[in-house]
Write an enzyme that holds these catalytic residues in place. Sequence first.
Site, PDB file in Angstrom:
ATOM      1  N   ARG A 103       0.857  -1.202   0.000  1.00  0.00           N
ATOM      2  CA  ARG A 103       0.000   0.000   0.000  1.00  0.00           C
ATOM      3  C   ARG A 103       0.879   1.232   0.000  1.00  0.00           C
ATOM      4  O   ARG A 103       1.751   1.371   0.864  1.00  0.00           O
ATOM      5  CB  ARG A 103      -0.850   0.046   1.287  1.00  0.00           C
ATOM      6  N   THR A 107      -1.461   7.446  -0.315  1.00  0.00           N
ATOM      7  CA  THR A 107      -2.738   7.301  -1.052  1.00  0.00           C
ATOM      8  C   THR A 107      -3.518   6.075  -0.600  1.00  0.00           C
ATOM      9  O   THR A 107      -4.713   5.951  -0.870  1.00  0.00           O
ATOM     10  CB  THR A 107      -2.471   7.136  -2.562  1.00  0.00           C
ATOM     11  N   ASP A 199       0.234  -3.529  12.243  1.00  0.00           N
ATOM     12  CA  ASP A 199       0.771  -3.824  10.908  1.00  0.00           C
ATOM     13  C   ASP A 199       1.130  -5.304  10.843  1.00  0.00           C
ATOM     14  O   ASP A 199       2.129  -5.746  11.423  1.00  0.00           O
ATOM     15  CB  ASP A 199       2.006  -2.943  10.651  1.00  0.00           C
ATOM     16  N   ASP A 202       4.636  -6.322   9.489  1.00  0.00           N
ATOM     17  CA  ASP A 202       5.701  -6.072  10.468  1.00  0.00           C
ATOM     18  C   ASP A 202       5.670  -7.107  11.589  1.00  0.00           C
ATOM     19  O   ASP A 202       6.708  -7.567  12.062  1.00  0.00           O
ATOM     20  CB  ASP A 202       5.550  -4.672  11.076  1.00  0.00           C
TER      21      ASP A 202
HETATM   22  C1  PRP Z   1      -1.141  -4.735   4.212  1.00  0.00           C
HETATM   23  C2  PRP Z   1      -1.930  -6.026   4.303  1.00  0.00           C
HETATM   24  C3  PRP Z   1      -2.746  -5.997   3.052  1.00  0.00           C
HETATM   25  C4  PRP Z   1      -3.026  -4.545   2.894  1.00  0.00           C
HETATM   26  C5  PRP Z   1      -4.434  -4.302   3.350  1.00  0.00           C
HETATM   27  O1  PRP Z   1      -0.084  -4.873   3.353  1.00  0.00           O
HETATM   28  O2  PRP Z   1      -1.103  -7.155   4.396  1.00  0.00           O
HETATM   29  O3  PRP Z   1      -2.081  -6.488   1.914  1.00  0.00           O
HETATM   30  O4  PRP Z   1      -2.111  -3.838   3.722  1.00  0.00           O
HETATM   31  O5  PRP Z   1      -4.779  -2.990   3.154  1.00  0.00           O
HETATM   32  P1  PRP Z   1      -5.885  -2.534   2.096  1.00  0.00           P
HETATM   33  O6  PRP Z   1      -7.069  -3.424   2.307  1.00  0.00           O
HETATM   34  O7  PRP Z   1      -6.128  -1.121   2.500  1.00  0.00           O
HETATM   35  O8  PRP Z   1      -5.302  -2.658   0.726  1.00  0.00           O
HETATM   36  P2  PRP Z   1       1.121  -3.813   3.311  1.00  0.00           P
HETATM   37  O9  PRP Z   1       0.901  -2.809   2.250  1.00  0.00           O
HETATM   38  O10 PRP Z   1       1.360  -3.272   4.674  1.00  0.00           O
HETATM   39  O11 PRP Z   1       2.343  -4.686   2.805  1.00  0.00           O
HETATM   40  P3  PRP Z   1       3.135  -5.892   3.465  1.00  0.00           P
HETATM   41  O12 PRP Z   1       2.208  -7.076   3.474  1.00  0.00           O
HETATM   42  O13 PRP Z   1       4.260  -6.065   2.511  1.00  0.00           O
HETATM   43  O14 PRP Z   1       3.597  -5.511   4.837  1.00  0.00           O
HETATM   44  N1  URA Z   2      -2.464  -3.349   6.887  1.00  0.00           N
HETATM   45  C1  URA Z   2      -2.138  -3.847   8.104  1.00  0.00           C
HETATM   46  O1  URA Z   2      -1.149  -4.570   8.235  1.00  0.00           O
HETATM   47  N2  URA Z   2      -2.911  -3.500   9.139  1.00  0.00           N
HETATM   48  C2  URA Z   2      -4.001  -2.736   9.025  1.00  0.00           C
HETATM   49  O2  URA Z   2      -4.680  -2.476  10.031  1.00  0.00           O
HETATM   50  C3  URA Z   2      -4.321  -2.234   7.751  1.00  0.00           C
HETATM   51  C4  URA Z   2      -3.541  -2.566   6.691  1.00  0.00           C
END
Ligand code: PRP
Ligand code: URA
Length: 208
Positions: A103, A107, A199, A202
């Site tokens: 994400r 945005t 997160d 993380d």
């Molecule tokens: C997080 C999560 C989803 C997304 C959800 O990923 O694992 O993929 O956000 O958010 P959304 O419904 O608003 O799209 P992130 O972008 O943090 O990446 P990561 O999995 O690499 O940590």
């Molecule tokens: N991605 C995450 O990992 N946590 C949230 O709460 C939203 C998006």
Amino acid sequence: MAVYVVDHPLVRHKLGILRMESTSTREFRTVANEVARLLIYEATKNFRTEKHVVRGWAGPVEVEAISGKKVTVVPILRAGLGLMDGVLDMIPGAKISVVGLYRNESTLEPVEYYVKLAKDLEQRLAIILDPMLATGGSLIAAIDLLKKHGCRRICSLNLVCAPEGIARVEAAHPDVDIYTAAIDDHLNENGYIIPGLGDAGDRIFGTK
Ligand code: PRP
Ligand code: URA
């Protein structure tokens, strides 16, 4: 579209562990996979079986085997990898299709950075894995991509969903079912689920 909240004491207990800030990376990984096993159990409940006869210890015996279900498991990188082992424990023969999305922090739109899909997607049920369904942008992008490549049957496993994200996915892809441990209260101003898990990437990877 149906949203199945897997309401079971084991799921509720394990989700409580995931919500605790003090849960270590190691325990978070273990418990996330445990919840994934319980969600996939529910998500596969309509798989059809075929009867056939095998030789048992006391002679011929009629047994059942899953029939004609070709599956691809689709972890959304990176946090979706945190559910993959639990799902593969139950469907060890599944092919894996990897979709890399992150994400954009300002945005909140998903950005694609890696895609490697299984063959014959038109014949497979795709089971998308992502711990968090927040705005829904990542899940919608993953479904768009799978459909573009011919996939017709898709469901999603998410540990926690925001109502706002569910509504967006439902509007964009009403044919996709969601299996989740919880529908939480809302998204905060930064697009994080409240109360949520924080997160998830993380927490699974031990980064911050
Ligand atoms: C997080 C999560 C989803 C997304 C959800 O990923 O694992 O993929 O956000 O958010 P959304 O419904 O608003 O799209 P992130 O972008 O943090 O990446 P990561 O999995 O690499 O940590
Ligand atoms: N991605 C995450 O990992 N946590 C949230 O709460 C939203 C998006």
